[in-house]
Scaffold this motif. Structure first.
Motif, PDB file in Angstrom:
ATOM      1  N   LEU A 105       0.864  -1.039  -0.164  1.00  0.00           N
ATOM      2  CA  LEU A 105       0.084  -0.089   0.230  1.00  0.00           C
ATOM      3  C   LEU A 105       0.734   1.351  -0.025  1.00  0.00           C
ATOM      4  O   LEU A 105       0.538   2.108  -0.698  1.00  0.00           O
ATOM      5  CB  LEU A 105      -0.715   0.065   1.196  1.00  0.00           C
ATOM      6  N   PHE A 113      -8.254   0.155  -1.398  1.00  0.00           N
ATOM      7  CA  PHE A 113      -8.117  -1.041  -1.670  1.00  0.00           C
ATOM      8  C   PHE A 113      -9.251  -1.926  -1.637  1.00  0.00           C
ATOM      9  O   PHE A 113      -9.811  -1.743  -0.507  1.00  0.00           O
ATOM     10  CB  PHE A 113      -7.456  -0.932  -0.092  1.00  0.00           C
ATOM     11  N   ALA A 133      -5.004   2.798   5.066  1.00  0.00           N
ATOM     12  CA  ALA A 133      -5.086   2.423   3.832  1.00  0.00           C
ATOM     13  C   ALA A 133      -6.342   3.725   3.602  1.00  0.00           C
ATOM     14  O   ALA A 133      -7.926   3.315   3.828  1.00  0.00           O
ATOM     15  CB  ALA A 133      -5.592   0.937   3.696  1.00  0.00           C
TER      16      ALA A 133
END
Length: 509
Positions: A105, A113, A133
């Motif tokens: 990430l 995501f 995220a």
């Protein structure tokens, strides 16, 4: 390769390839999973609706979308929806955990995501939130949905980087490998040509679709217009009925899969395990010659094995009509368009039969790595990818791999960094020093073996306690050592006192 497949292989982008195949055979099945069937036409239409839903969420051409999803029809639709939008995809193997996922990430700078929620007892959504995220959304049984009328034109440039695949190299952190639509189409075309498949075949995908082999395999289906059976969680006892029900003709994946098939075949000697099966194929891990001979002898099917890596998904492949000797002892030949050069330590080309480092050039080769710091040692002055693998070419063009310069272990087709495990073992209070090596294994290709020096005054270290410690440090389950050896002193050289791993391989291999 037949004329239709050859023409489709010239598609500029994956989305163009999907559209052209759907136009030719819209009602033919492409994906089979349980009682579900998806046709080529439904793949195109469903991906376009999902693309519209993603567009409504803010995904745009060039947006970086990471996804960590199991192998399901919805996952394939999401991936092609992103291809329709021209987004940059960063697939992550679904059994990776905080360490690898967090790195992917950060390195990819993902804007969104996609996760499956809680899958196989692990809460992926909670992990995503824990890692900070951005744009987290769940995909499992449903997909974003919208009106395709809102979509911008599909991408036309197939040479732009739109894929970031992750691999472990010689360092503890993975590398983000940059691919284009054209490099993935070229890899899938090479695989399809080598295996000599037809529209009458039925394939199977036992490995994760998030692996570089996922799009490789889908390209093959799109080129030839045949379906494949998907397995969300592969287990041979549940897969065999599906192979039989759908009449699978081509199966495999890697050495580990060949061994699983042999184990089942030996339970019913003299019977066809899967009556329609004619070919096992795969790569990603060393294949002992005896495995080839056992498959042909006991299962009555052909076995073709190849050489590929995340950086180049298809390099060489055995052809079903090649000689038994070549199929057993080589990695096959490169397809048209793939150049293999064997070089000496100074980078000078070597003749056939001479061992050296393997270097590659062709359309299927990646564009480099996401981290610019890795750029210096990716390609040589002539544009050949520096693989770090060692081998030689026969006069016939067949490649024989004899070793690796990189300190990685290939277990069931997955690259595992020895250094990552060693770094964690050094944090164990009972470990004074550690070396992790790969040892030949007929089922896994290689197994992970940890050789440790025990710290004086500490309790004996066991495989169970070591595994518990490594899991507690966040190491993924598939990287855990299967073998532990405790020694008084690791073998070292006299100069810099470096551990001599080759002696450990000789001792325990």
């Amino acid at each position: 390769m037949d004329e239709t497949a050859h023409a489709l292989g010239a598609s500029r982008t994956l989305w163009e390839l999907v559209g052209r195949r759907a136009g030719l055979t819209p009602d033919r099945p492409v994906l089979l999973q349980g009682d579900r069937t998806l046709t080529f036409g439904e793949l195109r239409d469903g991906a376009e609706r999902a693309a519209a839903g993603l567009y409504g969420m803010g995904v745009r051409p060039g947006s970086v979308v990471a996804w960590q999803l199991p192998t399901r029809i919805e996952t394939v639709l999401l991936s092609f929806a992103l291809a329709r939008l021209g987004a940059v995809q960063s697939p992550v193997i679904p059994f990776y955990r905080d360490r690898e996922v967090g790195f992917a990430l950060r390195e990819s700078r993902a804007d969104f995501f996609a996760v499956p929620g809680t899958w196989r007892g692990h809460d992926h959504t909670a992990m995503a939130e824990r890692l900070g995220a951005r744009g987290v959304f769940e995909v499992y049984g449903t997909l974003p949905d919208g009106n395709p009328g809102v979509l911008p034109p599909p991408p036309a440039d197939g040479t732009a980087v739109r894929w970031i695949y992750w691999t472990s190299g010689t360092t503890s952190d993975p590398k983000g490998v940059l691919h284009t639509d054209r490099s993935l189409i070229a890899g899938g075309s090479c695989l399809a040509h080598a295996l000599q498949l037809t529209s009458d075949d039925v394939g199977s995908m036992a490995f994760p679709f998030a692996h570089i082999g996922g799009p490789d395999y889908l390209v093959m289906l799109l080129l030839y217009g045949f379906p494949a059976v998907l397995f969300e969680q592969f287990a041979m006892e549940t897969a065999l009925p599906e192979y039989r029900r759908h009449g699978v003709t081509v199966a495999g994946g890697s050495t580990a899969f060949y061994s699983m098939f042999l184990t089942e075949q030996r339970k019913v000697p003299g019977q066809r395990l899967v009556p329609t099966l004619r070919l096992l194929a795969g790569g990603g891990a060393p294949k002992p010659p005896e495995v080839y001979h056992a498959v042909v002898r006991e299962m009555g099917v052909q076995l073709t094995h190849g050489y590929g890596m995340t950086e180049v998904p298809m390099i060489t492949m055995g052809a079903p009509d090649d000689t038994a000797e070549n199929l057993a002892t080589t990695e096959g030949r490169p397809p048209a368009g793939m150049e293999i050069r064997i070089v000496d330590p100074e980078g000078k080309p070597l003749p056939a039969g001479a061992d050296g480092e393997v270097r590659l050039r062709g359309e299927a080769v990646c564009q480099g790595y996401a981290d610019p710091a890795h750029a210096a040692d990716v390609f040589d002055a002539d544009g050949f990818l520096i693989t770090g693998d060692v081998g030689h070419l026969r006069e016939t063009g067949h490649l024989v791999l004899t070793g690796r310069m990189k300190d990685i272990i290939i277990r069931k087709g997955e690259n595992i960094s020895a250094k990552e495990i060693e770094d964690l073992l050094h944090q164990h209070p009972a470990v004074a020093d550690a070396a992790v090596i790969g040892l030949p294994d007929p089922e896994r290709g290689e197994r992970v073996c940890a050789v440790v020096e025990r710290r004086p005054g500490t309790d004996d270290l066991t495989l169970t306690s070591m595994s518990a410690f490594l899991r507690g440090e966040g190491l993924s389950v598939h990287k855990l050592p299967e073998q532990l050896e405790v020694v008084d002193a690791l073998p070292r050289n006299d100069a810099l006192r470096k551990v001599l791993k080759y002696r450990l391989r000789e001792l325990y291999g």
